[in-house]
Design a protein around this motif. Sequence first.
Motif, short mmCIF file in Angstrom:
data_model
loop_
_atom_site.label_atom_id
_atom_site.label_comp_id
_atom_site.label_asym_id
_atom_site.label_seq_id
_atom_site.Cartn_x
_atom_site.Cartn_y
_atom_site.Cartn_z
N GLU A 1 1.88 36.95 -14.88
CA GLU A 1 2.83 36.38 -14.10
C GLU A 1 2.97 36.95 -12.68
O GLU A 1 2.89 36.13 -11.62
CB GLU A 1 4.19 36.87 -14.42
N LEU A 2 2.33 38.24 -12.52
CA LEU A 2 1.89 38.77 -11.09
C LEU A 2 0.79 38.07 -10.39
O LEU A 2 0.91 37.64 -9.27
CB LEU A 2 1.72 40.22 -11.14
N ALA A 3 -0.29 37.43 -11.22
CA ALA A 3 -1.10 36.74 -10.58
C ALA A 3 -0.55 35.29 -10.11
O ALA A 3 -0.98 34.97 -9.10
CB ALA A 3 -2.24 36.56 -11.53
N ARG A 4 0.31 34.77 -10.85
CA ARG A 4 0.97 33.27 -10.59
C ARG A 4 1.50 33.78 -9.27
O ARG A 4 1.59 32.68 -8.33
CB ARG A 4 1.84 33.01 -11.80
N ILE A 5 2.47 34.75 -9.05
CA ILE A 5 3.43 35.03 -8.10
C ILE A 5 2.58 34.90 -6.72
O ILE A 5 2.75 34.61 -5.53
CB ILE A 5 3.99 36.34 -8.24
#
Length: 135
Positions: free
Chosen positions: A71-75
């Motif tokens: 999710e961090l990578a997506r953000i």
Amino acid sequence: MTRTLHITIGTRPDRSGLEDTLAAIDEGEDVESNPSRLSIESLATFGRIFRPTNLKLLEAIVEHEPDSIRELARIVDRHPPEVTENVHELADYGLLELEDEGRAKRPTVWYDEFEFSGDVPLRGLDTGSDTPIAP
């Protein structure tokens, strides 16, 4: 109350105070009564750890509280394997914690700000480069 991580550039890594702080957080204790210090071993390491991409990750963790590294990578709009590598490096230095959330790891940051201090001598400075600087 602002929680501060005190960072210096030293001759060898020292994360002892940081480990005590993280243990205190796990026990639900007040971390300000146990200030945390992190000594980074060289200017080259300092530059690598605090490069803009890593600072962006830390900022995204604080602002968005992602449930996983994916999710961090997506953000931050980056590939998960790259973000995973950066996150593990930051975790190795104690700049973030990875909490188990089922099969995922949730990155968390326990401090609100950095405080940088110390002297950086110009003689014997470890810049990570063997190339002399031209006059």
